[in-house]
Design a protein around this motif. Structure first.
Motif, PDB file in Angstrom:
ATOM      1  N   ASP A 112     -28.556  27.251  -4.090  1.00 19.27           N
ATOM      2  CA  ASP A 112     -29.850  27.271  -3.406  1.00 19.27           C
ATOM      3  C   ASP A 112     -29.761  28.078  -2.115  1.00 19.27           C
ATOM      4  O   ASP A 112     -30.642  28.901  -1.819  1.00 19.27           O
ATOM      5  CB  ASP A 112     -30.311  25.839  -3.119  1.00 19.27           C
ATOM      6  CG  ASP A 112     -31.676  25.790  -2.480  1.00 19.27           C
ATOM      7  OD1 ASP A 112     -32.595  26.474  -2.982  1.00 19.27           O
ATOM      8  OD2 ASP A 112     -31.828  25.077  -1.456  1.00 19.27           O
ATOM      9  N   VAL A 113     -28.701  27.863  -1.364  1.00 24.77           N
ATOM     10  CA  VAL A 113     -28.528  28.595  -0.102  1.00 24.77           C
ATOM     11  C   VAL A 113     -28.356  30.087  -0.378  1.00 24.77           C
ATOM     12  O   VAL A 113     -28.932  30.933   0.324  1.00 24.77           O
ATOM     13  CB  VAL A 113     -27.327  28.019   0.686  1.00 24.77           C
ATOM     14  CG1 VAL A 113     -26.949  28.921   1.851  1.00 24.77           C
ATOM     15  CG2 VAL A 113     -27.638  26.623   1.185  1.00 24.77           C
ATOM     16  N   TYR A 165     -29.515  31.735  -2.962  1.00 27.34           N
ATOM     17  CA  TYR A 165     -30.811  32.252  -3.396  1.00 27.34           C
ATOM     18  C   TYR A 165     -31.721  32.512  -2.193  1.00 27.34           C
ATOM     19  O   TYR A 165     -32.336  33.570  -2.082  1.00 27.34           O
ATOM     20  CB  TYR A 165     -31.478  31.264  -4.367  1.00 27.34           C
ATOM     21  CG  TYR A 165     -32.866  31.673  -4.774  1.00 27.34           C
ATOM     22  CD1 TYR A 165     -33.062  32.685  -5.703  1.00 27.34           C
ATOM     23  CD2 TYR A 165     -33.985  31.064  -4.201  1.00 27.34           C
ATOM     24  CE1 TYR A 165     -34.344  33.076  -6.064  1.00 27.34           C
ATOM     25  CE2 TYR A 165     -35.265  31.448  -4.551  1.00 27.34           C
ATOM     26  CZ  TYR A 165     -35.438  32.459  -5.486  1.00 27.34           C
ATOM     27  OH  TYR A 165     -36.707  32.845  -5.835  1.00 27.34           O
ATOM     28  N   ARG A 166     -31.777  31.529  -1.276  1.00 27.15           N
ATOM     29  CA  ARG A 166     -32.600  31.723  -0.076  1.00 27.15           C
ATOM     30  C   ARG A 166     -32.070  32.877   0.765  1.00 27.15           C
ATOM     31  O   ARG A 166     -32.848  33.647   1.339  1.00 27.15           O
ATOM     32  CB  ARG A 166     -32.661  30.434   0.741  1.00 27.15           C
ATOM     33  CG  ARG A 166     -33.542  29.373   0.085  1.00 27.15           C
ATOM     34  CD  ARG A 166     -33.725  28.164   0.959  1.00 27.15           C
ATOM     35  NE  ARG A 166     -32.497  27.353   0.867  1.00 27.15           N
ATOM     36  CZ  ARG A 166     -32.025  26.590   1.825  1.00 27.15           C
ATOM     37  NH1 ARG A 166     -32.660  26.489   2.966  1.00 27.15           N
ATOM     38  NH2 ARG A 166     -30.920  25.901   1.650  1.00 27.15           N
ATOM     39  N   ASP A 175     -30.514  35.526  -0.405  1.00 26.00           N
ATOM     40  CA  ASP A 175     -30.902  36.763  -1.092  1.00 26.00           C
ATOM     41  C   ASP A 175     -32.368  37.101  -0.833  1.00 26.00           C
ATOM     42  O   ASP A 175     -32.716  38.270  -0.627  1.00 26.00           O
ATOM     43  CB  ASP A 175     -30.649  36.643  -2.600  1.00 26.00           C
ATOM     44  CG  ASP A 175     -29.173  36.706  -2.950  1.00 26.00           C
ATOM     45  OD1 ASP A 175     -28.381  37.199  -2.112  1.00 26.00           O
ATOM     46  OD2 ASP A 175     -28.807  36.272  -4.069  1.00 26.00           O
ATOM     47  N   MET A 176     -33.226  36.086  -0.858  1.00 31.63           N
ATOM     48  CA  MET A 176     -34.652  36.320  -0.588  1.00 31.63           C
ATOM     49  C   MET A 176     -34.852  36.832   0.837  1.00 31.63           C
ATOM     50  O   MET A 176     -35.619  37.761   1.070  1.00 31.63           O
ATOM     51  CB  MET A 176     -35.465  35.031  -0.786  1.00 31.63           C
ATOM     52  CG  MET A 176     -35.540  34.545  -2.227  1.00 31.63           C
ATOM     53  SD  MET A 176     -36.391  35.709  -3.286  1.00 31.63           S
ATOM     54  CE  MET A 176     -35.043  36.328  -4.266  1.00 31.63           C
ATOM     55  N   LEU A 177     -34.155  36.231   1.771  1.00 29.43           N
ATOM     56  CA  LEU A 177     -34.244  36.666   3.160  1.00 29.43           C
ATOM     57  C   LEU A 177     -33.718  38.086   3.317  1.00 29.43           C
ATOM     58  O   LEU A 177     -34.310  38.901   4.034  1.00 29.43           O
ATOM     59  CB  LEU A 177     -33.467  35.699   4.056  1.00 29.43           C
ATOM     60  CG  LEU A 177     -33.558  35.904   5.552  1.00 29.43           C
ATOM     61  CD1 LEU A 177     -35.005  35.842   6.031  1.00 29.43           C
ATOM     62  CD2 LEU A 177     -32.722  34.864   6.277  1.00 29.43           C
TER      63      LEU A 177
END
Length: 144
Positions: free
Chosen positions: A106-107, A109-110, A112-114
């Protein structure tokens, strides 16, 4: 890295070495003992023996090694630890590992989005700067 039994064996061997070395140094540096019926010539001009320093050094080394052995022994599985208890402990650790892996995913993924947002913003800034420079450059050129 060695397993705990090997570490324990190495620590016991180290302790035996330290005992042997301590005895050898104390025999070498210790003052000669006088026997009641035997007269020996002792050199009175010998420098003072650092026997006390050696005794403290070896005492500290032996005490530290003994503490290390205690820690290693305490880390070994107890007799009460059955295969079922070990399996339950491993299952619990595996569940915790899966939870941590999910949290990590989850971290990531977040993150990567950032990262994509930041890269997009940097691309927009770069495009804006290029447009600004080209407009400024075209206005500064003299017309022929």
């Amino acid at each position: 890295m060695a397993d705990r039994l090997t570490q324990l064996q190495d620590a016991v061997n180290s302790l035996a070495d330290q005992f042997c070395n301590a005895i050898g140094v104390l025999q070498q540096c210790g003052p000669p003992a006088s026997f009641s019926n035997i007269q020996t010539a002792i050199n009175k001009d010998q420098p003072a023996n650092p026997t006390e320093e050696y005794a403290q050094l070896f005492a500290a080394l032996i005490a530290r090694t003994a503490k290390d052995i205690d820690v290693l022994i305490d880390s070994l599985p107890s007799e009460e630890s059955t295969a079922a208890l070990q399996a339950a402990s491993l299952y619990k650790l595996e569940e915790e590992n899966h939870e941590a892996a999910t949290c990590l995913e989850d971290v990531v993924y977040r993150g990567d989005m950032l990262l994509e947002k930041i890269q997009s913003a940097l691309a927009d800034i770069a495009q804006s700067q290029l447009k600004t420079r080209s407009v400024t450059h075209s206005h500064s050129l003299p017309e022929s």
